[in-house]
Design a protein around this motif. Structure first.
Motif, PDB file in Angstrom:
ATOM      1  N   GLU A  11       0.802  -1.293   0.092  1.00  0.00           N
ATOM      2  CA  GLU A  11      -0.030  -0.036   0.025  1.00  0.00           C
ATOM      3  C   GLU A  11       0.775   1.238  -0.179  1.00  0.00           C
ATOM      4  O   GLU A  11       0.614   2.385  -0.551  1.00  0.00           O
ATOM      5  N   ASP A  44       5.180  -6.153  -0.035  1.00  0.00           N
ATOM      6  CA  ASP A  44       5.182  -7.264   0.928  1.00  0.00           C
ATOM      7  C   ASP A  44       5.708  -8.640   0.264  1.00  0.00           C
ATOM      8  O   ASP A  44       5.056  -9.441   0.158  1.00  0.00           O
ATOM      9  N   GLY A  68       4.092  -5.760   7.927  1.00  0.00           N
ATOM     10  CA  GLY A  68       4.543  -7.180   7.752  1.00  0.00           C
ATOM     11  C   GLY A  68       4.475  -8.010   8.739  1.00  0.00           C
ATOM     12  O   GLY A  68       4.990  -9.309   8.585  1.00  0.00           O
ATOM     13  N   ASP A  75       1.711 -10.912   5.251  1.00  0.00           N
ATOM     14  CA  ASP A  75       2.798 -10.478   6.033  1.00  0.00           C
ATOM     15  C   ASP A  75       3.830 -11.284   6.105  1.00  0.00           C
ATOM     16  O   ASP A  75       3.839 -12.269   6.729  1.00  0.00           O
TER      17      ASP A  75
HETATM   18 MG    MG Z   1       1.120  -5.080   5.465  1.00  0.00          MG
END
Ligand code: MG
Ligand code: AMP
Length: 421
Positions: A11, A44, A68, A75
């Protein structure tokens, strides 16, 4: 001490989330005298996370990551960073039990979801940083050479809590040098408005280079130009003394443009000045359509100074509600210092205020002419019948021109009621 920050999350790269974690960490660490020398963001992706952390470790040996550490498949920080240190993950029963307990307390009435188990996977030899604000524990990994990575969660509230509760105290202990006089990083900000960055630089002249042990940064925005003074690498008392000397030199050169310090809002500064002089304020707004009133009303306690205002967008309203003369509009136009003057005087009389302030302008994107281009803004202040006006061409899109106009009008009031400017 120097450190690098790696913030993790798709993001961040997609631009949907601003990296406020990186900014918060940098500010908090600076207060501790820890210098952030690089900030990077990665997605990620375990390979990208591992590469970023490895490079940062090689360069400076101290790294903080955020993000994460959650329970889901995106994650990946835990496993990626464990691999950089060559450590296996094992299930920590105590942490798992704590997660189960948290889950029970929340009263979902079900067992802890299987995916949360991932949060109890701890790299060999890691120190667990307790998270009192959420489920994901933080982790501290250190190698035999003393190089370390601290992993914090991505959720800003959890990250800030864990930083304050656990990580900062831990870093403070490590950073505590045998000398009492540990170097710090300290900043001060002086807020200016109504003057361009380049003009400020001219007025400061060679002062910026002569400031002893202090760096000067120019930070322009729609509110004006902030001048940030920063002292690095000195003991706290010396840093404060250098900043005080720097501040007084800057104030000596450009003080008339300075309205406040770090975090000050010009609307609050103006309200306080009006209050101390026992003056009530009324506003008349054309192109800003209530924005000035909204800024003033946003300040707690505005009600004992702010009476209200008139949004006079159409000429008919300027004439009917504020008593602007048809002849003024015909001769000078609705965007003119003359019209602004009559608006300010009109709203002051109508509301029975001590001070009236007005804004009229062309916010664009259409409506500009050669004589009055988009961005032309006129404002006036009327203080018990005496007044000041300005006409300026402000830059930016429609929104920015309107915001700059409110700031300029507030500054006009500030100057009109200040004893000596
Ligand atoms: Mg994340
Ligand atoms: P994560 O711990 O990676 O699952 O992140 C959880 C949430 O925290 C994300 O959905 C973001 O909304 C937020 N977040 C993650 N990283 C950052 C960051 N660097 N700055 C601000 N918010 C973040």
């Amino acid at each position: 001490m120097q450190i690098e920050i790696v913030t993790i999350g798709d993001e961040l790269l997609l631009g949907f989330t601003l990296d406020t974690n990186g900014a918060h960490l940098a500010r908090e660490l600076a207060a501790l005298g820890v210098e952030v020398v690089r900030r990077v963001s990665v997605g990620d992706d375990p390979a990208a996370i591992a590469a970023a952390v490895r490079e940062a470790l090689d360069r400076c040996g101290a790294v903080i990551t955020t993000g994460g550490l959650g329970p889901t498949s995106d994650d990946r920080s835990r496993e990626a960073i464990a691999a950089v240190f060559g450590r296996a993950l094992h299930l920590d029963e105590a942490i798992l039990e704590r997660l189960r307990e948290r889950w029970r307390v929340r009263g979902w009435g079900t067992e802890l979801p299987e995916s949360n188990r991932a949060q109890a996977l701890i790299p060999e030899g890691a120190t667990v940083l307790e998270n009192r604000h959420g489920s994901a524990p933080g982790l501290w990994l250190e190698d035999e050479r003393g190089r370390w990575v601290a992993m914090l969660p991505g959720v800003p509230r959890e990250m800030r809590g864990m930083l304050a509760d656990t990580l900062l105290p831990r870093m403070r202990d490590r950073a505590r040098s045998p000398r009492a006089e540990a170097p710090v990083i300290r900043s001060r900000t002086l807020r200016t408005t109504g003057i361009a960055e380049s003009a400020l630089a001219d007025q400061l002249g060679s002062l910026a280079h002569r400031l002893e042990a202090v760096d000067l940064a120019y930070l322009p925005g729609w509110e004006g130009v902030d001048l940030r003074l920063t002292a690095r690498g000195l003991p706290a008392a010396d840093a404060e003394a250098a900043l005080a000397r720097g501040e007084s030199a800057v104030r000596g050169a450009v003080g008339k443009w300075i309205y406040g310090e770090e975090g000050d809002d010009l609307a609050a500064v103006v309200l306080a000045a009006l209050r101390s002089r026992g003056l009530m304020l009324a506003v008349a707004e054309s192109c800003t359509g209530g924005m000035l009133g909204a800024r003033i009303a946003a300040i707690p306690g505005a009600s004992d100074v702010f009476l209200g205002g008139v949004i006079a967008y159409e000429n008919a309203v300027k004439m009917g509600e504020l008593g602007v003369r048809a002849e003024t509009l015909a001769t000078h136009g609705s965007v003119s210092e003359q019209a602004a003057c009559e608006m300010a005087a009109g709203v002051r009389a109508k509301l029975g205020a001590g001070v009236g302030v007005s804004i009229t302008g062309i916010a664009g994107p259409d409506g500009g002419t050669a004589e009055k281009p988009v961005g032309t803004v006129c404002a006036a202040v009327d203080v018990r019948g005496g007044g000041r006006t300005f006409r300026r061409v402000l830059v930016g899109d429609r929104e920015e021109i309107r915001k700059r106009a409110t700031q300029a009008a507030l500054d006009l009031v500030r100057r009109a009621i200040a004893p000596d400017s």
